[in-house]
Design a protein around this motif. Structure first.
Motif, PDB file in Angstrom:
ATOM      1  N   PHE A 190     -10.159  14.482  10.096  1.00 55.22           N
ATOM      2  CA  PHE A 190      -9.665  12.934   9.675  1.00 55.22           C
ATOM      3  C   PHE A 190      -9.372  12.521   7.928  1.00 55.22           C
ATOM      4  O   PHE A 190      -8.172  12.716   7.891  1.00 55.22           O
ATOM      5  N   GLN A 191     -10.178  12.871   7.354  1.00 53.36           N
ATOM      6  CA  GLN A 191     -10.064  12.882   5.714  1.00 53.36           C
ATOM      7  C   GLN A 191      -9.442  13.601   5.365  1.00 53.36           C
ATOM      8  O   GLN A 191      -8.193  13.068   4.468  1.00 53.36           O
ATOM      9  N   ALA A 192      -9.401  15.101   5.995  1.00 49.55           N
ATOM     10  CA  ALA A 192      -8.561  16.305   5.529  1.00 49.55           C
ATOM     11  C   ALA A 192      -6.900  15.639   5.779  1.00 49.55           C
ATOM     12  O   ALA A 192      -6.306  16.311   4.917  1.00 49.55           O
ATOM     13  N   ARG A 193      -6.850  15.280   7.098  1.00 53.22           N
ATOM     14  CA  ARG A 193      -4.882  14.790   6.987  1.00 53.22           C
ATOM     15  C   ARG A 193      -4.760  13.650   6.175  1.00 53.22           C
ATOM     16  O   ARG A 193      -3.577  13.736   6.132  1.00 53.22           O
ATOM     17  N   ILE A 194      -5.845  13.028   7.132  1.00 52.55           N
ATOM     18  CA  ILE A 194      -5.064  11.553   4.940  1.00 52.55           C
ATOM     19  C   ILE A 194      -4.942  12.345   3.633  1.00 52.55           C
ATOM     20  O   ILE A 194      -4.200  11.789   3.291  1.00 52.55           O
TER      21      ILE A 194
ATOM     22  N   LEU B 137       1.953  14.514   0.222  1.00 55.71           N
ATOM     23  CA  LEU B 137       2.763  14.028   0.500  1.00 55.71           C
ATOM     24  C   LEU B 137       3.612  13.296  -0.211  1.00 55.71           C
ATOM     25  O   LEU B 137       4.572  12.875  -0.204  1.00 55.71           O
ATOM     26  N   GLN B 138       3.328  11.953  -0.065  1.00 55.13           N
ATOM     27  CA  GLN B 138       3.237  10.455  -0.210  1.00 55.13           C
ATOM     28  C   GLN B 138       3.266  10.408  -1.563  1.00 55.13           C
ATOM     29  O   GLN B 138       4.897   9.716  -2.255  1.00 55.13           O
ATOM     30  N   HIS B 139       2.703  10.829  -2.318  1.00 56.15           N
ATOM     31  CA  HIS B 139       3.071  10.561  -3.470  1.00 56.15           C
ATOM     32  C   HIS B 139       3.858  12.178  -4.403  1.00 56.15           C
ATOM     33  O   HIS B 139       4.313  11.358  -5.112  1.00 56.15           O
ATOM     34  N   ALA B 140       3.797  13.311  -3.725  1.00 58.78           N
ATOM     35  CA  ALA B 140       4.976  13.914  -4.215  1.00 58.78           C
ATOM     36  C   ALA B 140       6.277  13.365  -4.369  1.00 58.78           C
ATOM     37  O   ALA B 140       7.757  13.372  -4.844  1.00 58.78           O
ATOM     38  N   THR B 141       6.120  12.417  -2.481  1.00 58.71           N
ATOM     39  CA  THR B 141       7.730  12.010  -2.529  1.00 58.71           C
ATOM     40  C   THR B 141       8.058  10.909  -3.184  1.00 58.71           C
ATOM     41  O   THR B 141       8.955  10.381  -3.671  1.00 58.71           O
ATOM     42  N   ALA B 142       6.645  10.165  -3.584  1.00 59.17           N
ATOM     43  CA  ALA B 142       7.736   8.885  -4.743  1.00 59.17           C
ATOM     44  C   ALA B 142       7.425   9.567  -6.112  1.00 59.17           C
ATOM     45  O   ALA B 142       8.500   8.845  -6.723  1.00 59.17           O
ATOM     46  N   ALA B 143       6.827  10.608  -6.797  1.00 57.13           N
ATOM     47  CA  ALA B 143       7.462  11.772  -8.068  1.00 57.13           C
ATOM     48  C   ALA B 143       8.749  11.478  -7.380  1.00 57.13           C
ATOM     49  O   ALA B 143       9.910  11.813  -8.632  1.00 57.13           O
TER      50      ALA B 143
ATOM     51  N   PRO C 135       0.938  -1.313   0.431  1.00 54.53           N
ATOM     52  CA  PRO C 135       0.203  -0.271   0.369  1.00 54.53           C
ATOM     53  C   PRO C 135       1.117   1.010   0.395  1.00 54.53           C
ATOM     54  O   PRO C 135       1.621   0.812   0.689  1.00 54.53           O
ATOM     55  N   ASP C 136       0.313   2.888  -0.446  1.00 50.49           N
ATOM     56  CA  ASP C 136       0.914   3.835  -0.287  1.00 50.49           C
ATOM     57  C   ASP C 136       0.942   4.215   0.733  1.00 50.49           C
ATOM     58  O   ASP C 136       1.940   5.251   1.161  1.00 50.49           O
TER      59      ASP C 136
END
Length: 210
Positions: free
Chosen positions: A106-110, A116-122, A40-41
């Motif tokens: 909660f949804q906004a934090r996720i 951030l995860q997608h930017a890091t992966a890119a 998972p991401d």
């Protein structure tokens, strides 16, 4: 991962409502198995689990080369002290949330964590692409070098050293006209003008210094 069935289903439903694909686990071992199979991401991980603690699960995820890029968010309604948060973040968790949180927050934090995860992966993918490109350039039999818009050489491969007779340390930082024979230095002026105006230069031929 959460051993409280009500919490597990509630937060899973909130994530699915946001369009995420969700896999559930109620123990640390089960969660590790799912993570290794599904890659998972992001892992949302309760700190208090019946077998392994969430802290230990986080440590194992971050220690696994196949999962080391996975974002881990620790989540707890009991281990909420500053010391707990510091321990989790120092171990490698990417965030630490407290369960007493409104659904929209909660949804906004996720969403923010996912961005951030997608930017890091890119960024990592771009770095890997650059490393592969650098390997190709360095192993090429053709002279390949790059320069700044004002004509300063900034990279120089081994074939360029062989063909031009200059080591990289001798030319990097110098104007590209150092490669031109005497009397031909001005040929590059028009090319420089086009490049500085963002006009495309497809092909350019000149003589080189012997």
């Amino acid at each position: 991962m959460d051993d409280d069935a009500d919490d597990l289903h509630m937060y899973s439903d909130l994530l699915r409502a946001e369009g995420y694909e969700v896999w559930e686990a109620s123990t640390g071992q089960e969660g590790l198995q799912v993570a290794r199979e599904r890659r998972p991401d992001l892992v949302l991980l309760d700190v208090m689990l019946p077998d392994l603690s969430g802290i230990e699960v986080c440590r194992q995820i971050k220690a696994d080369p196949a999962l080391s890029d996975t974002f881990v968010v620790l989540f707890s309604g009991h281990a909420t002290s500053v010391a707990h948060k510091v321990e989790g973040l120092d171990l490698g968790a990417d965030d630490y949330l407290v369960k007493i949180v409104q659904a929209d927050e909660f949804q906004a934090r996720i969403r923010a964590i996912a961005r951030l995860q997608h930017a890091t992966a890119a960024l990592r993918a771009s770095e890997e692409h650059y490393r592969e490109l650098a390997t190709i350039v360095e192993s090429s039999e053709d002279a390949i070098f790059s320069k700044t818009l004002d004509g300063k050489i900034v990279s120089w491969n081994r074939a360029a050293e062989r063909i031009y007779g200059y080591a990289a340390g001798e030319v990097i930082g110098r104007p590209v006209t150092v490669l031109f024979p005497p009397g031909h230095e001005e040929e590059f002026a028009d090319i420089q003008k086009d490049l500085s105006c963002a006009r495309r230069v497809v092909n350019y031929e000149t003589l080189r210094r012997k």
